[in-house]
Each structure stands twice: as C-alpha cells, then as structure tokens.
Design a protein around this motif. Structure first.
Motif, PDB file in Angstrom:
ATOM      1  N   ASP A  80      47.610   0.900 -15.654  1.00 28.11           N
ATOM      2  CA  ASP A  80      48.010   2.355 -16.021  1.00 28.11           C
ATOM      3  C   ASP A  80      48.627   2.705 -15.052  1.00 28.11           C
ATOM      4  OD1 ASP A  80      45.310   2.187 -13.897  1.00 28.11           O
ATOM      5  OD2 ASP A  80      44.481   1.229 -15.964  1.00 28.11           O
ATOM      6  N   PRO A  81      48.180   3.952 -14.932  1.00 28.40           N
ATOM      7  CA  PRO A  81      48.540   5.170 -13.910  1.00 28.40           C
ATOM      8  C   PRO A  81      48.003   5.049 -12.759  1.00 28.40           C
ATOM      9  CG  PRO A  81      48.642   6.307 -16.385  1.00 28.40           C
ATOM     10  CD  PRO A  81      48.245   5.065 -16.061  1.00 28.40           C
ATOM     11  N   SER A  82      46.680   4.831 -12.655  1.00 32.08           N
ATOM     12  CA  SER A  82      45.505   4.845 -11.523  1.00 32.08           C
ATOM     13  C   SER A  82      45.873   3.531 -11.173  1.00 32.08           C
ATOM     14  CB  SER A  82      43.913   4.561 -12.104  1.00 32.08           C
ATOM     15  OG  SER A  82      43.214   4.552 -11.529  1.00 32.08           O
ATOM     16  N   GLY A  83      45.927   2.252 -11.222  1.00 33.21           N
ATOM     17  CA  GLY A  83      46.014   1.130 -10.973  1.00 33.21           C
ATOM     18  C   GLY A  83      47.689   1.402 -10.457  1.00 33.21           C
ATOM     19  N   ILE A  84      48.302   2.218 -10.590  1.00 32.05           N
ATOM     20  CA  ILE A  84      50.057   2.211  -9.525  1.00 32.05           C
ATOM     21  C   ILE A  84      49.968   2.777  -8.675  1.00 32.05           C
ATOM     22  CG2 ILE A  84      52.844   3.504 -10.334  1.00 32.05           C
ATOM     23  CD1 ILE A  84      51.833   2.295 -13.391  1.00 32.05           C
ATOM     24  N   HIS A  85      48.993   4.129  -8.330  1.00 29.65           N
ATOM     25  CA  HIS A  85      48.939   4.575  -7.559  1.00 29.65           C
ATOM     26  C   HIS A  85      48.202   4.267  -6.635  1.00 29.65           C
ATOM     27  CE1 HIS A  85      47.460   8.369  -5.865  1.00 29.65           C
ATOM     28  NE2 HIS A  85      46.064   8.180  -4.835  1.00 29.65           N
ATOM     29  N   GLU A  86      47.211   2.713  -7.243  1.00 27.38           N
ATOM     30  CA  GLU A  86      46.657   2.340  -5.836  1.00 27.38           C
ATOM     31  C   GLU A  86      47.750   1.288  -5.362  1.00 27.38           C
ATOM     32  OE1 GLU A  86      43.191   0.260  -7.555  1.00 27.38           O
ATOM     33  OE2 GLU A  86      41.951   2.431  -8.328  1.00 27.38           O
ATOM     34  N   ILE A  87      48.151   1.128  -5.885  1.00 27.41           N
ATOM     35  CA  ILE A  87      49.308  -0.702  -5.459  1.00 27.41           C
ATOM     36  C   ILE A  87      50.590   0.598  -4.910  1.00 27.41           C
ATOM     37  CG2 ILE A  87      51.030  -2.344  -6.034  1.00 27.41           C
ATOM     38  CD1 ILE A  87      48.084  -2.866  -6.571  1.00 27.41           C
ATOM     39  N   ARG A  88      50.899   1.022  -5.167  1.00 27.71           N
ATOM     40  CA  ARG A  88      51.873   2.375  -4.441  1.00 27.71           C
ATOM     41  C   ARG A  88      51.259   2.589  -2.977  1.00 27.71           C
ATOM     42  NH1 ARG A  88      51.458   7.710  -5.189  1.00 27.71           N
ATOM     43  NH2 ARG A  88      52.148   7.579  -7.410  1.00 27.71           N
ATOM     44  N   ASN A  89      50.114   3.399  -2.728  1.00 31.64           N
ATOM     45  CA  ASN A  89      49.532   3.226  -2.581  1.00 31.64           C
ATOM     46  C   ASN A  89      49.214   2.088  -1.099  1.00 31.64           C
ATOM     47  OD1 ASN A  89      49.335   5.672  -2.143  1.00 31.64           O
ATOM     48  ND2 ASN A  89      47.317   6.445  -3.077  1.00 31.64           N
ATOM     49  N   LEU A  90      48.920   1.374  -1.679  1.00 33.63           N
ATOM     50  CA  LEU A  90      49.087  -0.040  -0.576  1.00 33.63           C
ATOM     51  C   LEU A  90      50.186  -0.376   0.132  1.00 33.63           C
ATOM     52  CD1 LEU A  90      47.286  -3.249   0.221  1.00 33.63           C
ATOM     53  CD2 LEU A  90      47.788  -3.989  -1.973  1.00 33.63           C
ATOM     54  N   ILE A  91      51.087  -0.327  -0.869  1.00 34.97           N
ATOM     55  CA  ILE A  91      52.331  -0.733  -0.024  1.00 34.97           C
ATOM     56  C   ILE A  91      53.206  -0.087   0.213  1.00 34.97           C
ATOM     57  CG2 ILE A  91      54.668  -0.927  -0.940  1.00 34.97           C
ATOM     58  CD1 ILE A  91      53.719  -2.288  -3.987  1.00 34.97           C
ATOM     59  N   LYS A  92      52.416   1.252   0.814  1.00 32.80           N
ATOM     60  CA  LYS A  92      52.975   2.419   1.578  1.00 32.80           C
ATOM     61  C   LYS A  92      52.006   2.105   2.976  1.00 32.80           C
ATOM     62  CE  LYS A  92      53.448   6.607   0.793  1.00 32.80           C
ATOM     63  NZ  LYS A  92      53.370   8.459   0.243  1.00 32.80           N
ATOM     64  N   SER A  93      51.084   1.504   3.035  1.00 31.43           N
ATOM     65  CA  SER A  93      50.401   1.625   3.699  1.00 31.43           C
ATOM     66  C   SER A  93      50.576  -0.291   4.353  1.00 31.43           C
ATOM     67  CB  SER A  93      48.798   1.066   3.877  1.00 31.43           C
ATOM     68  OG  SER A  93      48.663  -0.245   2.916  1.00 31.43           O
ATOM     69  N   LEU A  94      51.711  -0.624   4.037  1.00 30.68           N
ATOM     70  CA  LEU A  94      51.498  -2.300   4.940  1.00 30.68           C
ATOM     71  C   LEU A  94      52.205  -2.681   6.210  1.00 30.68           C
ATOM     72  CD1 LEU A  94      51.848  -4.304   1.655  1.00 30.68           C
ATOM     73  CD2 LEU A  94      49.953  -4.717   3.012  1.00 30.68           C
ATOM     74  N   PRO A  95      53.241  -1.650   6.253  1.00 29.87           N
ATOM     75  CA  PRO A  95      53.728  -2.054   7.240  1.00 29.87           C
ATOM     76  C   PRO A  95      53.748  -1.207   8.257  1.00 29.87           C
ATOM     77  CG  PRO A  95      55.463  -1.027   5.384  1.00 29.87           C
ATOM     78  CD  PRO A  95      54.245  -1.138   4.877  1.00 29.87           C
ATOM     79  N   GLU A  96      52.401  -0.280   8.478  1.00 34.48           N
ATOM     80  CA  GLU A  96      52.077   0.154   9.036  1.00 34.48           C
ATOM     81  C   GLU A  96      50.527  -0.411   9.453  1.00 34.48           C
ATOM     82  OE1 GLU A  96      50.050   4.194  10.836  1.00 34.48           O
ATOM     83  OE2 GLU A  96      51.200   4.384   9.203  1.00 34.48           O
ATOM     84  N   LEU A  97      50.221  -1.653   8.490  1.00 36.36           N
ATOM     85  CA  LEU A  97      48.527  -2.167   8.754  1.00 36.36           C
ATOM     86  C   LEU A  97      48.720  -3.056   9.135  1.00 36.36           C
ATOM     87  CD1 LEU A  97      46.122  -1.492   7.247  1.00 36.36           C
ATOM     88  CD2 LEU A  97      46.861  -3.091   5.470  1.00 36.36           C
ATOM     89  N   TYR A  98      49.587  -3.953   9.047  1.00 32.75           N
ATOM     90  CA  TYR A  98      50.170  -5.396  10.040  1.00 32.75           C
ATOM     91  C   TYR A  98      51.616  -5.645   9.881  1.00 32.75           C
ATOM     92  CZ  TYR A  98      51.299  -7.615   5.539  1.00 32.75           C
ATOM     93  OH  TYR A  98      51.091  -8.926   3.954  1.00 32.75           O
TER      94      TYR A  98
END
Length: 254
Positions: free
Chosen positions: A163-181
């Motif tokens: 759903d839109p909320s889930g898409i937003h969460e997964i997008r933010n997660l994916i965006k954070s991954l390169p910097e995260l690790y």
C-alpha cells in the motif's frame, strides 16, 4: 567512483527471440541504479544472468572485480536478491523461512533478527508465512535479500503489492541502504515516480536494447535536446520508448 557491476555486450537469445541484446551496463559502487523498461524489455532476464540463474548467449560481466563464470560462487556470496514474487514455505513462520536461508549462507543467527527489523517485520516474525498479506510477503522477500547485509542488492519490483504507506517505507529503506552499510543497489520497478525519488543513475531497456544510461540530470538534458518534455521521469521514459518503437516499426517496413 568505482564501478561495482559492468556488463559487456550481454546477450540472451531463446531460439529465434533475443531477450537481451548487447547490453553494456556500468553500475557505480555505492549507487542506486534504476533499471527501467516495459514488460518484456529484458530487465528480469538481465538480472537473472547477473545472478547465474540463466547463462548468457554472448557477452560477459564483472561484479566487484570478479569475472563470471570463473568466480561464480564468490560473486553470488556478495549478492542479495529479490527476483519476481518470492516463494516461502507456507507452514513455517517468517523467521523460520529466513533461518533456512541464513543456514545455507552460513550467517550468524543474529542476521535473521537484523533483517526482520530492517523491513519492519519483527513483530510478525512468528506468524506463519501462509498468513502473511501480499505486502508482508514482499517485505519478507526483501528481508531475505538483506540477510547478512550483502554489498550488492539486486531487486526486481520490490514494492509490488504494497500500500502507499508500505511503498513509502520500503523506498526510504532502499534509499538509506548505500549509506547505511555501503552497498550498491540495482532495482527495477514499473513505479517510475518511486525510481525518480530513489535512483542516482538510470538504465532504460526496450526490446532488449539499452536506450539510455546515465544520471537523471543527464536524462533530462538528453530529453531536452531531443525536444521531449523533461518534467518527470515517466514522461521522459515514455518519449524514449515511443521514439524507439516508431524507429523499429519504420525499419521493419523498409
């Protein structure tokens, strides 16, 4: 910036049909690379070749300095993947499903909880997979890809069914991954507005051929020079595809 994935004239033919046609990709280390194309353009087939799930008919590729197929196992140990709809053991819990993957990869037990937390499934880890919603199954598939925090992620439509909320969460997660690790992400999606918010670089396929590769800014410049609208990724994408389809049709009539 170093290149993490390089393909050279990568080609896949099935009898009289060419699914991927001489594709040369250059995916920068630490970047998010949006891989776009209409249905049947060859995106999933390209990803499957990178994962060793299908053999190239022609061409080669290098991943993190390792040549395929000579270094096949070393390559695969560095990649977390989510290809199409992931399948799970329905009568096992989400946590148990991930633990099977963990054991195969010989990762520490803590990696399961780490992956569940990353995708927001910690409280549902004890639920049977057959009782997961489609969106939760997508999250579990992504958790499987994230096990052990691999340096390369290959994600095919990871937000399907959310759903839109889930898409937003997964997008933010994916965006954070390169910097995260410090990982590199190759992601395909039909949701171009999401790719526009995530990707550093774009590759656009049509009928197995690479029409464009570069940054979003370079795509805008290319669109402006060709007289196309550059307001958003979807308009630029459709203009490129329509132009290529028209040229293909014209060639076919000659």
């Amino acid at each position: 910036m170093d290149t993490m994935i390089t393909t050279e004239q990568l080609t896949k033919k099935y009898k009289n049909f060419t699914s991927v046609n001489s594709v040369s990709l250059h995916i920068r280390k630490g970047s998010i690379y949006g891989f776009l194309g209409p249905n049947g353009a060859g995106k999933s087939t390209t990803m499957k070749m990178l994962l060793g799930l299908t053999a190239p008919t022609k061409g080669s590729f290098i991943i993190d300095g390792k040549h395929f197929p000579n270094d096949r196992m070393a390559v695969l140990r560095e990649i977390g993947s989510f290809i199409e709809s992931p399948s799970f053991y329905a009568n096992l819990t989400g946590r148990e499903n991930l633990d099977i993957i963990r054991r195969i990869l010989k990762l520490p037990e803590s990696s399961v909880e780490d992956a569940l937390e990353l995708v927001g499934l910690t409280e549902f880890g004890g639920r049977l997979a057959k009782n997961y919603s489609l969106g939760m199954k997508q999250r579990l598939g992504l958790a499987g890809a994230l096990l052990g925090r691999p340096p390369i992620l290959i994600l095919d439509e990871p937000t399907n069914g959310l759903d839109p909320s889930g898409i937003h969460e997964i997008r933010n997660l994916i965006k954070s991954l390169p910097e995260l690790y410090d990982c590199t992400v190759l992601i395909s999606s039909h949701m171009l507005s999401e790719i526009e918010l995530m990707a550093d670089d774009i590759g656009i396929l049509n009928h197995g051929r690479l029409l464009f590769e570069g940054s979003l800014d370079e795509l805008r410049q290319s669109a402006l020079q060709a007289g196309f609208s550059s307001d958003n990724l979807e308009e630029m994408f459709l203009s490129l595809i329509e132009k290529d389809n028209a040229a293909r049709k014209q060639r076919a009539q000659l």
